[in-house]
Design a protein around this motif. Sequence first.
Motif, PDB file in Angstrom:
ATOM      1  N   MET A   1       0.841  -1.203   0.000  1.00 45.84           N
ATOM      2  CA  MET A   1       0.000   0.000   0.000  1.00 45.84           C
ATOM      3  C   MET A   1       0.873   1.248   0.000  1.00 45.84           C
ATOM      4  SD  MET A   1      -2.870   1.125   2.813  1.00 45.84           S
ATOM      5  CE  MET A   1      -3.673   2.703   2.711  1.00 45.84           C
ATOM      6  N   LYS A   2       0.588   2.160  -0.940  1.00 46.51           N
ATOM      7  CA  LYS A   2       1.382   3.384  -1.015  1.00 46.51           C
ATOM      8  C   LYS A   2       1.012   4.347   0.111  1.00 46.51           C
ATOM      9  CE  LYS A   2       0.249   4.451  -5.223  1.00 46.51           C
ATOM     10  NZ  LYS A   2       0.211   5.188  -6.522  1.00 46.51           N
ATOM     11  N   ILE A   3       2.015   5.009   0.662  1.00 46.59           N
ATOM     12  CA  ILE A   3       1.781   6.038   1.671  1.00 46.59           C
ATOM     13  C   ILE A   3       1.585   7.368   0.957  1.00 46.59           C
ATOM     14  CG2 ILE A   3       2.739   7.257   3.657  1.00 46.59           C
ATOM     15  CD1 ILE A   3       4.359   4.741   4.279  1.00 46.59           C
ATOM     16  N   LYS A   4       0.477   8.036   1.253  1.00 45.82           N
ATOM     17  CA  LYS A   4       0.162   9.312   0.617  1.00 45.82           C
ATOM     18  C   LYS A   4       0.310  10.467   1.604  1.00 45.82           C
ATOM     19  CE  LYS A   4      -3.101   7.374  -2.744  1.00 45.82           C
ATOM     20  NZ  LYS A   4      -4.481   7.466  -3.310  1.00 45.82           N
ATOM     21  N   ALA A   5       0.366  11.658   1.076  1.00 46.95           N
ATOM     22  CA  ALA A   5       0.453  12.854   1.918  1.00 46.95           C
ATOM     23  C   ALA A   5      -0.809  12.976   2.772  1.00 46.95           C
ATOM     24  CB  ALA A   5       0.625  14.104   1.060  1.00 46.95           C
ATOM     25  N   ILE A   6      -0.676  13.578   3.933  1.00 48.35           N
ATOM     26  CA  ILE A   6      -1.802  13.790   4.845  1.00 48.35           C
ATOM     27  C   ILE A   6      -2.790  14.752   4.197  1.00 48.35           C
ATOM     28  CG2 ILE A   6      -2.436  14.661   7.136  1.00 48.35           C
ATOM     29  CD1 ILE A   6       0.449  13.978   7.998  1.00 48.35           C
ATOM     30  N   ASN A   7      -4.069  14.525   4.423  1.00 52.50           N
ATOM     31  CA  ASN A   7      -5.099  15.399   3.867  1.00 52.50           C
ATOM     32  C   ASN A   7      -4.877  16.841   4.324  1.00 52.50           C
ATOM     33  OD1 ASN A   7      -7.468  16.135   2.521  1.00 52.50           O
ATOM     34  ND2 ASN A   7      -8.724  15.852   4.351  1.00 52.50           N
ATOM     35  N   GLY A   8      -4.850  17.759   3.367  1.00 57.65           N
ATOM     36  CA  GLY A   8      -4.622  19.166   3.689  1.00 57.65           C
ATOM     37  C   GLY A   8      -3.161  19.575   3.637  1.00 57.65           C
ATOM     38  N   PHE A   9      -2.280  18.614   3.345  1.00 57.78           N
ATOM     39  CA  PHE A   9      -0.846  18.890   3.208  1.00 57.78           C
ATOM     40  C   PHE A   9      -0.448  18.506   1.786  1.00 57.78           C
ATOM     41  CE2 PHE A   9      -1.648  18.597   7.621  1.00 57.78           C
ATOM     42  CZ  PHE A   9      -0.692  19.350   8.272  1.00 57.78           C
ATOM     43  N   LYS A  10       0.203  19.408   1.078  1.00 57.85           N
ATOM     44  CA  LYS A  10       0.402  19.230  -0.362  1.00 57.85           C
ATOM     45  C   LYS A  10       1.873  19.311  -0.744  1.00 57.85           C
ATOM     46  CE  LYS A  10      -1.090  21.305  -4.774  1.00 57.85           C
ATOM     47  NZ  LYS A  10       0.279  21.485  -5.320  1.00 57.85           N
ATOM     48  N   ASP A  11       2.281  18.396  -1.617  1.00 57.74           N
ATOM     49  CA  ASP A  11       3.618  18.490  -2.205  1.00 57.74           C
ATOM     50  C   ASP A  11       3.628  19.608  -3.249  1.00 57.74           C
ATOM     51  OD1 ASP A  11       4.669  16.136  -0.872  1.00 57.74           O
ATOM     52  OD2 ASP A  11       3.391  14.969  -2.215  1.00 57.74           O
ATOM     53  N   ILE A  12       4.705  20.355  -3.297  1.00 54.57           N
ATOM     54  CA  ILE A  12       4.888  21.365  -4.336  1.00 54.57           C
ATOM     55  C   ILE A  12       5.903  20.786  -5.315  1.00 54.57           C
ATOM     56  CG2 ILE A  12       5.538  23.753  -4.821  1.00 54.57           C
ATOM     57  CD1 ILE A  12       4.908  24.334  -1.840  1.00 54.57           C
ATOM     58  N   LEU A  13       5.424  20.352  -6.456  1.00 54.29           N
ATOM     59  CA  LEU A  13       6.237  19.596  -7.408  1.00 54.29           C
ATOM     60  C   LEU A  13       7.101  20.523  -8.267  1.00 54.29           C
ATOM     61  CD1 LEU A  13       3.502  17.004  -8.464  1.00 54.29           C
ATOM     62  CD2 LEU A  13       5.277  16.771  -6.710  1.00 54.29           C
ATOM     63  N   PRO A  14       8.139  19.944  -8.902  1.00 58.40           N
ATOM     64  CA  PRO A  14       9.061  20.780  -9.687  1.00 58.40           C
ATOM     65  C   PRO A  14       8.390  21.655 -10.741  1.00 58.40           C
ATOM     66  CG  PRO A  14       9.997  18.602  -9.368  1.00 58.40           C
ATOM     67  CD  PRO A  14       8.604  18.548  -8.805  1.00 58.40           C
ATOM     68  N   ASP A  15       7.313  21.148 -11.372  1.00 57.25           N
ATOM     69  CA  ASP A  15       6.637  21.953 -12.388  1.00 57.25           C
ATOM     70  C   ASP A  15       5.920  23.164 -11.793  1.00 57.25           C
ATOM     71  OD1 ASP A  15       7.493  20.330 -14.390  1.00 57.25           O
ATOM     72  OD2 ASP A  15       5.635  19.189 -14.584  1.00 57.25           O
ATOM     73  N   GLU A  16       5.701  23.168 -10.475  1.00 51.08           N
ATOM     74  CA  GLU A  16       5.009  24.278  -9.811  1.00 51.08           C
ATOM     75  C   GLU A  16       5.968  25.244  -9.117  1.00 51.08           C
ATOM     76  OE1 GLU A  16       1.229  22.545  -7.712  1.00 51.08           O
ATOM     77  OE2 GLU A  16       2.830  21.070  -7.533  1.00 51.08           O
ATOM     78  N   VAL A  17       7.137  24.749  -8.758  1.00 55.28           N
ATOM     79  CA  VAL A  17       8.037  25.503  -7.888  1.00 55.28           C
ATOM     80  C   VAL A  17       8.451  26.844  -8.478  1.00 55.28           C
ATOM     81  CG1 VAL A  17      10.388  25.501  -6.940  1.00 55.28           C
ATOM     82  CG2 VAL A  17       8.904  23.550  -6.546  1.00 55.28           C
ATOM     83  N   HIS A  18       8.554  26.914  -9.802  1.00 57.27           N
ATOM     84  CA  HIS A  18       9.042  28.167 -10.409  1.00 57.27           C
ATOM     85  C   HIS A  18       8.115  29.334 -10.094  1.00 57.27           C
ATOM     86  CE1 HIS A  18       6.196  27.958 -13.880  1.00 57.27           C
ATOM     87  NE2 HIS A  18       6.293  26.668 -13.654  1.00 57.27           N
ATOM     88  N   ARG A  19       6.810  29.060  -9.971  1.00 51.75           N
ATOM     89  CA  ARG A  19       5.890  30.146  -9.615  1.00 51.75           C
ATOM     90  C   ARG A  19       6.132  30.602  -8.182  1.00 51.75           C
ATOM     91  NH1 ARG A  19       2.475  26.919 -12.858  1.00 51.75           N
ATOM     92  NH2 ARG A  19       1.794  28.012 -14.736  1.00 51.75           N
ATOM     93  N   TRP A  20       6.331  29.656  -7.300  1.00 50.63           N
ATOM     94  CA  TRP A  20       6.626  29.999  -5.902  1.00 50.63           C
ATOM     95  C   TRP A  20       7.907  30.826  -5.816  1.00 50.63           C
ATOM     96  CZ3 TRP A  20       3.871  28.141  -1.497  1.00 50.63           C
ATOM     97  CH2 TRP A  20       2.751  27.355  -1.817  1.00 50.63           C
ATOM     98  N   GLN A  21       8.917  30.420  -6.566  1.00 48.83           N
ATOM     99  CA  GLN A  21      10.182  31.157  -6.541  1.00 48.83           C
ATOM    100  C   GLN A  21      10.003  32.565  -7.087  1.00 48.83           C
ATOM    101  OE1 GLN A  21      12.447  28.363  -8.877  1.00 48.83           O
ATOM    102  NE2 GLN A  21      13.354  27.388  -7.075  1.00 48.83           N
ATOM    103  N   ARG A  22       9.172  32.699  -8.109  1.00 52.70           N
ATOM    104  CA  ARG A  22       8.943  34.029  -8.687  1.00 52.70           C
ATOM    105  C   ARG A  22       8.227  34.932  -7.687  1.00 52.70           C
ATOM    106  NH1 ARG A  22       4.872  36.244 -12.652  1.00 52.70           N
ATOM    107  NH2 ARG A  22       5.850  38.127 -13.431  1.00 52.70           N
ATOM    108  N   ILE A  23       7.240  34.394  -6.981  1.00 54.83           N
ATOM    109  CA  ILE A  23       6.527  35.182  -5.976  1.00 54.83           C
ATOM    110  C   ILE A  23       7.482  35.634  -4.883  1.00 54.83           C
ATOM    111  CG2 ILE A  23       4.769  35.079  -4.160  1.00 54.83           C
ATOM    112  CD1 ILE A  23       3.247  33.098  -6.013  1.00 54.83           C
ATOM    113  N   GLU A  24       8.294  34.697  -4.371  1.00 54.24           N
ATOM    114  CA  GLU A  24       9.225  35.019  -3.293  1.00 54.24           C
ATOM    115  C   GLU A  24      10.244  36.060  -3.746  1.00 54.24           C
ATOM    116  OE1 GLU A  24      10.841  31.256  -2.313  1.00 54.24           O
ATOM    117  OE2 GLU A  24       9.001  30.510  -1.360  1.00 54.24           O
ATOM    118  N   ALA A  25      10.781  35.890  -4.967  1.00 53.45           N
ATOM    119  CA  ALA A  25      11.784  36.839  -5.466  1.00 53.45           C
ATOM    120  C   ALA A  25      11.177  38.228  -5.651  1.00 53.45           C
ATOM    121  CB  ALA A  25      12.366  36.329  -6.785  1.00 53.45           C
TER     122      ALA A  25
END
Length: 428
Positions: A1-25
Amino acid sequence: MKIKAINGFKDILPDEVHRWQRIEACARDIFQRFGLREIRLPILEKTELFARSIGETTDIVEKEMYTFPDKGITMRPEATASLLRAFIEHSLHLQRPVQRLFTIGPMFRHERPQKGRLRQFHQIDAEIIGAQEPQVDAELMAMGQMLLTELGLTASLEINSLGCPDCRPDFREKLVRYLEEKEEGLCEDCRRRRTTNPLRVLDCKKATCRALVQNAPSILDSLCAPCREHFQAVQKNLDLLGVTYKLNRFMVRGLDYYTRTTFEFIASGLGAQSAVGAGGRYDGLIHQLGGPGLPGIGFAMGMERLVLLMESTDSEQQALDREIDIFAAALGQEAMEFATPLIHALRKLSVRAAMDYSGRSLKAQMKQAGRLNAAYTLIIGEQELAEKKAILRNMDTQEQTSFSLEGDTKELAGILAKTCMETARSES
């Protein structure tokens, strides 16, 4: 059985990270223009800190905090209390009479996960401590508006005043009397809040409650003279700065520590949770937490909501998704040995560069360049090396030009870097 992230907690994947970096910068750049300095804070704090600052009868303290009762510690549900605890503990007011600070990081609240609202969420938090002038209120709101604008986002600014300890009690009595007459129609939460925290009834999102409070007393009619003058000056300075706003007499915010100016940045496309950022003044909070009697004002923006808005904005999408400036498609061992130091030299010049080392076909390498959304692909094979002319393909227009390979690696990298920088400027 695969272990999944806890409900309400989300992974920020590489395809999304660039937006986060742009906001922070972008946030760091703008905050520095306004003289704010970064402070980094722990995730765990003593539970008492949040009970005393946020308010024991707020939804956050009553129902939403992740608390370890046996230890008396809580995972921070918001940043202001933690920042003020650090400000008091380290006597930062002795270093500078006015402190301009910001912090970026995760917060935690145990509430029902929904679009743009998770149990672990991230905030950009900006605070100005030690200044009570209304010009500072307007400046802080203008800074928040500037951040949204430079991210290419649109949000309206709504403002209100919550008065002070001198004028709020009179308004509270008027509101309680009004709500007594409407009690039967209020939702269960608002019936409870009617006596414990009546101002929160004005902020209820349920349609039935919103309809019942449409004719409720306005705190703007109960402001004392100093609060009224302060709020008028805030509006005057927003006008001077060219910041558009509208009054919202129902805005009360969910935290007990707010006084006088409160504000929200409202964006469409986020459903019921339409506030992308919010804040206000908290002139008595620092003293309440054991510090000096200094005023303060701040705001926080939810990064998840900013990302959602950016995803829905088509403009600059291609530039946002750009992972690589230039990809080298090298065909054959000799071409690979030529391209390897060239790619390294480009990286030294701050160019995002990549190549494939597996010796795949040109078609396969071009697909890889496409997946990386490269701006250019430099094609080098045996014939190109012999003629000392590579092919430089613009991946957006598919236009191909000849690129001379005459010169050393450093010279070639400099020419390619200039081309990539000009393209980046045209996309920004």
